[in-house]
Design a protein around this motif. Sequence first.
Motif, mmCIF file in Angstrom:
data_model
loop_
_atom_site.group_PDB
_atom_site.id
_atom_site.type_symbol
_atom_site.label_atom_id
_atom_site.label_comp_id
_atom_site.label_asym_id
_atom_site.label_seq_id
_atom_site.Cartn_x
_atom_site.Cartn_y
_atom_site.Cartn_z
ATOM 1 N N LYS A 67 0.812 -1.214 0.000
ATOM 2 C CA LYS A 67 0.000 0.000 0.000
ATOM 3 C C LYS A 67 0.843 1.260 0.000
ATOM 4 O O LYS A 67 0.368 2.322 -0.378
ATOM 5 C CB LYS A 67 -0.950 -0.019 1.191
ATOM 6 N N ARG A 71 1.685 3.870 -7.045
ATOM 7 C CA ARG A 71 0.790 3.118 -7.936
ATOM 8 C C ARG A 71 1.370 2.888 -9.319
ATOM 9 O O ARG A 71 1.152 1.857 -9.936
ATOM 10 C CB ARG A 71 -0.531 3.878 -8.081
ATOM 11 N N CYS A 117 -2.250 -5.512 -5.695
ATOM 12 C CA CYS A 117 -2.098 -4.439 -6.684
ATOM 13 C C CYS A 117 -3.317 -4.332 -7.589
ATOM 14 O O CYS A 117 -3.790 -3.227 -7.878
ATOM 15 C CB CYS A 117 -0.848 -4.668 -7.531
ATOM 16 N N GLN A 120 -6.203 -2.787 -5.634
ATOM 17 C CA GLN A 120 -6.009 -1.342 -5.469
ATOM 18 C C GLN A 120 -6.265 -0.608 -6.776
ATOM 19 O O GLN A 120 -6.863 0.465 -6.781
ATOM 20 C CB GLN A 120 -4.599 -1.047 -4.980
ATOM 21 N N ASP A 121 -5.821 -1.200 -7.879
ATOM 22 C CA ASP A 121 -6.027 -0.577 -9.176
ATOM 23 C C ASP A 121 -7.508 -0.502 -9.525
ATOM 24 O O ASP A 121 -7.984 0.517 -10.019
ATOM 25 C CB ASP A 121 -5.259 -1.356 -10.254
ATOM 26 N N SER A 122 -8.246 -1.565 -9.252
ATOM 27 C CA SER A 122 -9.680 -1.548 -9.562
ATOM 28 C C SER A 122 -10.409 -0.549 -8.671
ATOM 29 O O SER A 122 -11.335 0.119 -9.126
ATOM 30 C CB SER A 122 -10.286 -2.941 -9.422
ATOM 31 N N ARG A 123 -9.996 -0.426 -7.422
ATOM 32 C CA ARG A 123 -10.612 0.571 -6.529
ATOM 33 C C ARG A 123 -10.335 1.990 -7.003
ATOM 34 O O ARG A 123 -11.212 2.840 -6.975
ATOM 35 C CB ARG A 123 -10.089 0.415 -5.103
ATOM 36 N N SER A 124 -9.102 2.245 -7.434
ATOM 37 C CA SER A 124 -8.768 3.599 -7.887
ATOM 38 C C SER A 124 -9.504 3.944 -9.186
ATOM 39 O O SER A 124 -9.890 5.078 -9.404
ATOM 40 C CB SER A 124 -7.266 3.763 -8.055
ATOM 41 N N ARG A 125 -9.708 2.954 -10.044
ATOM 42 C CA ARG A 125 -10.447 3.205 -11.287
ATOM 43 C C ARG A 125 -11.930 3.457 -10.999
ATOM 44 O O ARG A 125 -12.543 4.300 -11.629
ATOM 45 C CB ARG A 125 -10.297 2.049 -12.244
ATOM 46 N N LYS A 126 -12.492 2.718 -10.029
ATOM 47 C CA LYS A 126 -13.895 2.956 -9.657
ATOM 48 C C LYS A 126 -14.058 4.335 -9.045
ATOM 49 O O LYS A 126 -15.026 5.025 -9.316
ATOM 50 C CB LYS A 126 -14.375 1.894 -8.665
ATOM 51 N N GLY A 127 -13.083 4.747 -8.219
ATOM 52 C CA GLY A 127 -13.138 6.073 -7.609
ATOM 53 C C GLY A 127 -12.999 7.180 -8.633
ATOM 54 O O GLY A 127 -13.591 8.247 -8.502
ATOM 55 N N ALA A 128 -12.227 6.953 -9.691
ATOM 56 C CA ALA A 128 -12.047 7.947 -10.746
ATOM 57 C C ALA A 128 -13.298 8.101 -11.598
ATOM 58 O O ALA A 128 -13.585 9.181 -12.111
ATOM 59 C CB ALA A 128 -10.854 7.576 -11.625
#
Length: 130
Positions: A67, A71, A117, A120-128
């Motif tokens: 974490k 990224r 990883c 985290q990547d899927s979470r950041s894409r959903k947040g974007a």
Amino acid sequence: MDSIDIFIFIHNVCFLEKSKRGKYLLLTAVSVIVLYGIFRVPNADGQRNSSFVIDIILATEYVLCAKQIARQGKIPVGVLKFLGDLFAWLANMQSSVFVAVSGLIVALLHLFYLAICLEQDSRSRKGARE
């Protein structure tokens, strides 16, 4: 030990938080003792075995610090680390039981790191998107 290793060690001891400094010193001492012990085992290839011990240490560090790692490039680095260590394991797993088991542990740790990883990547894409 290279001069860069000494510099990194001194830098980490000086600039780590006090709560982390003791853990860092303890883990460093344990790592040195384990690597020294690997070379002291009779009838064992210390160089090969120590490289797999180092791989376990690094793979564990990547999982524990996943974490905190930036990224950008985490997934390609994780894939390349996995493939590199996987092929090293496949090439050397017949040499000893230790190498076979440690290589398997390293491969599983790399897969776990990649799972972290990707999550985290899927979470950041959903947040974007939101």
